[in-house]
Scaffold this motif. Sequence first.
Motif, PDB file in Angstrom:
ATOM      1  N   ILE A 187     -18.533  -0.649  -6.710  1.00  0.00           N
ATOM      2  CA  ILE A 187     -19.745   0.050  -6.338  1.00  0.00           C
ATOM      3  C   ILE A 187     -19.116   1.359  -5.780  1.00  0.00           C
ATOM      4  N   ALA A 188     -18.112   1.125  -4.897  1.00  0.00           N
ATOM      5  CA  ALA A 188     -17.551   2.183  -4.107  1.00  0.00           C
ATOM      6  C   ALA A 188     -17.168   3.593  -4.934  1.00  0.00           C
ATOM      7  N   HIS A 189     -16.545   3.251  -6.098  1.00  0.00           N
ATOM      8  CA  HIS A 189     -16.099   3.909  -7.208  1.00  0.00           C
ATOM      9  C   HIS A 189     -17.351   4.754  -8.065  1.00  0.00           C
ATOM     10  N   ARG A 190     -18.038   3.847  -8.186  1.00  0.00           N
ATOM     11  CA  ARG A 190     -19.379   4.494  -8.920  1.00  0.00           C
ATOM     12  C   ARG A 190     -19.931   5.649  -8.031  1.00  0.00           C
ATOM     13  N   ASN A 191     -19.845   5.448  -6.793  1.00  0.00           N
ATOM     14  CA  ASN A 191     -20.558   6.546  -5.808  1.00  0.00           C
ATOM     15  C   ASN A 191     -19.420   7.609  -5.605  1.00  0.00           C
ATOM     16  N   GLY A 192     -18.304   7.640  -6.066  1.00  0.00           N
ATOM     17  CA  GLY A 192     -17.441   8.643  -5.565  1.00  0.00           C
ATOM     18  C   GLY A 192     -16.615   8.400  -4.285  1.00  0.00           C
ATOM     19  N   ALA A 193     -16.579   7.120  -3.907  1.00  0.00           N
ATOM     20  CA  ALA A 193     -15.664   6.617  -2.550  1.00  0.00           C
ATOM     21  C   ALA A 193     -14.506   5.978  -2.914  1.00  0.00           C
ATOM     22  N   ILE A 194     -13.661   6.126  -2.049  1.00  0.00           N
ATOM     23  CA  ILE A 194     -12.230   5.132  -2.234  1.00  0.00           C
ATOM     24  C   ILE A 194     -12.593   3.850  -1.678  1.00  0.00           C
ATOM     25  N   MET A 195     -11.640   2.889  -2.139  1.00  0.00           N
ATOM     26  CA  MET A 195     -11.674   1.509  -1.517  1.00  0.00           C
ATOM     27  C   MET A 195     -10.307   1.090  -0.686  1.00  0.00           C
ATOM     28  N   VAL A 196     -10.468   0.590   0.477  1.00  0.00           N
ATOM     29  CA  VAL A 196      -9.328   0.496   1.278  1.00  0.00           C
ATOM     30  C   VAL A 196      -9.587  -1.111   1.530  1.00  0.00           C
ATOM     31  N   VAL A 197      -8.440  -2.033   1.315  1.00  0.00           N
ATOM     32  CA  VAL A 197      -8.575  -3.131   1.502  1.00  0.00           C
ATOM     33  C   VAL A 197      -7.439  -3.776   2.710  1.00  0.00           C
ATOM     34  N   ASP A 198      -8.023  -4.429   3.686  1.00  0.00           N
ATOM     35  CA  ASP A 198      -7.189  -5.117   4.662  1.00  0.00           C
ATOM     36  C   ASP A 198      -6.880  -6.384   4.174  1.00  0.00           C
ATOM     37  N   GLY A 199      -5.557  -6.509   3.883  1.00  0.00           N
ATOM     38  CA  GLY A 199      -4.976  -7.964   2.961  1.00  0.00           C
ATOM     39  C   GLY A 199      -4.389  -8.466   4.035  1.00  0.00           C
ATOM     40  N   ALA A 200      -4.521  -8.591   5.361  1.00  0.00           N
ATOM     41  CA  ALA A 200      -3.717  -9.279   6.288  1.00  0.00           C
ATOM     42  C   ALA A 200      -3.758 -10.796   6.006  1.00  0.00           C
ATOM     43  N   GLN A 201      -4.860 -11.068   5.751  1.00  0.00           N
ATOM     44  CA  GLN A 201      -5.309 -12.570   5.647  1.00  0.00           C
ATOM     45  C   GLN A 201      -5.476 -13.063   4.188  1.00  0.00           C
ATOM     46  N   SER A 202      -5.093 -12.298   3.294  1.00  0.00           N
ATOM     47  CA  SER A 202      -5.168 -12.728   1.928  1.00  0.00           C
ATOM     48  C   SER A 202      -3.680 -12.742   1.346  1.00  0.00           C
ATOM     49  N   ALA A 203      -2.954 -11.742   1.383  1.00  0.00           N
ATOM     50  CA  ALA A 203      -1.648 -11.512   0.901  1.00  0.00           C
ATOM     51  C   ALA A 203      -0.892 -12.875   1.068  1.00  0.00           C
ATOM     52  N   PRO A 204      -0.740 -13.320   2.310  1.00  0.00           N
ATOM     53  CA  PRO A 204      -0.002 -14.760   2.558  1.00  0.00           C
ATOM     54  C   PRO A 204      -0.641 -15.811   1.734  1.00  0.00           C
ATOM     55  N   HIS A 205      -1.608 -15.821   1.449  1.00  0.00           N
ATOM     56  CA  HIS A 205      -2.304 -17.132   0.883  1.00  0.00           C
ATOM     57  C   HIS A 205      -2.888 -17.222  -0.525  1.00  0.00           C
ATOM     58  N   MET A 206      -2.951 -16.137  -1.123  1.00  0.00           N
ATOM     59  CA  MET A 206      -3.580 -16.056  -2.541  1.00  0.00           C
ATOM     60  C   MET A 206      -2.922 -14.965  -3.407  1.00  0.00           C
ATOM     61  N   LYS A 207      -3.165 -15.109  -4.537  1.00  0.00           N
ATOM     62  CA  LYS A 207      -2.617 -14.174  -5.425  1.00  0.00           C
ATOM     63  C   LYS A 207      -3.400 -13.006  -5.473  1.00  0.00           C
ATOM     64  N   VAL A 208      -2.519 -11.935  -5.266  1.00  0.00           N
ATOM     65  CA  VAL A 208      -3.032 -10.490  -4.912  1.00  0.00           C
ATOM     66  C   VAL A 208      -2.854  -9.659  -6.164  1.00  0.00           C
ATOM     67  N   ASP A 209      -3.691  -8.885  -7.023  1.00  0.00           N
ATOM     68  CA  ASP A 209      -3.516  -8.192  -7.979  1.00  0.00           C
ATOM     69  C   ASP A 209      -4.224  -6.614  -7.557  1.00  0.00           C
ATOM     70  N   VAL A 210      -3.591  -5.771  -7.090  1.00  0.00           N
ATOM     71  CA  VAL A 210      -4.174  -4.611  -6.740  1.00  0.00           C
ATOM     72  C   VAL A 210      -4.606  -3.646  -8.011  1.00  0.00           C
ATOM     73  N   ARG A 211      -3.961  -3.966  -9.126  1.00  0.00           N
ATOM     74  CA  ARG A 211      -4.607  -3.281 -10.224  1.00  0.00           C
ATOM     75  C   ARG A 211      -6.089  -4.042 -10.762  1.00  0.00           C
ATOM     76  N   ASP A 212      -5.937  -5.271 -10.529  1.00  0.00           N
ATOM     77  CA  ASP A 212      -7.313  -5.922 -11.032  1.00  0.00           C
ATOM     78  C   ASP A 212      -8.326  -5.474  -9.985  1.00  0.00           C
ATOM     79  N   LEU A 213      -7.817  -5.716  -8.750  1.00  0.00           N
ATOM     80  CA  LEU A 213      -8.952  -5.216  -7.844  1.00  0.00           C
ATOM     81  C   LEU A 213      -9.561  -3.782  -7.804  1.00  0.00           C
ATOM     82  N   ASP A 214      -8.592  -2.905  -8.331  1.00  0.00           N
ATOM     83  CA  ASP A 214      -8.797  -1.647  -8.450  1.00  0.00           C
ATOM     84  C   ASP A 214      -8.908  -0.976  -6.914  1.00  0.00           C
ATOM     85  N   CYS A 215      -8.393  -1.236  -6.104  1.00  0.00           N
ATOM     86  CA  CYS A 215      -8.463  -0.768  -4.662  1.00  0.00           C
ATOM     87  C   CYS A 215      -7.681   0.375  -4.821  1.00  0.00           C
TER      88      CYS A 215
END
Length: 406
Positions: A187-215
């Motif tokens: 939704i952010a990209h569709r409106n011309g915005a960039i997406m920043v993700v705070d992964g402090a509580q996700s990276a230790p606990h689940m598989k993160v794929d930044v290309r799939d998230l497209d952040c």
Amino acid sequence: MNVAEIKKQFPILDQNVNGHPLVYLDSAATSQKPLSVIEKLDDYYRRYNSNVHRGVHTLGTMATDEYEGAREKVRSFINASSAEEIIFTRGTTTALNLVAGSYARSNLSAGDEIIITPMEHHSNIIPWQQVARATGATLTYLPLQADGTIDLKDVEETISEKTKIVSIMQVSNVLGTINPVKEIAEIAHRNGAIMVVDGAQSAPHMKVDVRDLDCDFFAFSGHKMGAPTGIGALYGKKELLNNMEPIEFGGEMIDFVGLQESTWKELPWKFEGGTPIIAGAIGLGAAIDFLTEIGLDEIEKHEHELAEYALERLSEVDGMTIYGPKHRAGLVTFNLDDVHPHDVATVLDAEGIAVRAGHHCAQPLMKWLDVTATARASFYIYNTKEDIDTLAESLVKTKEYFGDVF
């Protein structure tokens, strides 16, 4: 996943605290460190302690190989396209401040909009407040549902052509909410915005794929995933990083220095001024090896089971209020009747149980919850259902104790 065998890899957990076996339930604040990470740090300082990139002697070469090898491990861990997109930082806070101080201050102006949520950690609020003050941009908050989740309809209605930056935590450190950052990024990209993700509580606990998230940017800390304190990473899309200016200047990040002008090294080193966090990065690489061997899917499954069990067991305690959605990451935040969370944590500590109490660096969320503070039990790979049973039983004792006092 053999939790008993995994727990043996964490020396600190094999001790008594206040006469009771330690039950460590504060991994959302900082996780404990496995023996492989401790030994890796010891090996660095014993055998090849040296600065990186600057020397051609054997120790310097060994240190550089390990340091840059750790960068490649981070790249693989989050599936970035290139190691050039991985900037080592002191942690999530430094990484978010880098995005705010470099990208945002150069690209935002009056009339632009930054969108975050009320559940954010202070490190994902204050930098944007400062950017808004410096540029004249507006800081806008997405509304939350009653259970502390985000409705994508609200996202569609809030993000507009004025929006330039959306910055949201993937997992809440208080509510355990798992936010739909991939859908929000679209939704952010569709409106011309960039997406920043705070992964402090996700990276230790689940598989993160930044290309799939497209952040566009992803920040996380090592100390919450078995690595040393003081090390973390910022992922940024190469085209964005190439167009950003560093905000720390000095040794290591320079290409040429003249009397009046200087030029910078290429990515990623132009953002790593001064002697880098060498031991920390090497320790982070060792922690990634440890987690990868266990498997992030297994870790996520284990923690979801613990969270479900904790919701069940703690709900049995009279006077218990639990915050956040039913489907959540591996933590439970709660209050017990009129007992202050600090008092709850103190009594639990007397039983050898370590939990967090306070506002959890999320004061706007505390206001949204209409509380001043909460207690939080957070789980990791070394925790068991027996730990949660011990917590529940001790909370019953806590309630009885303060019932007698009052």
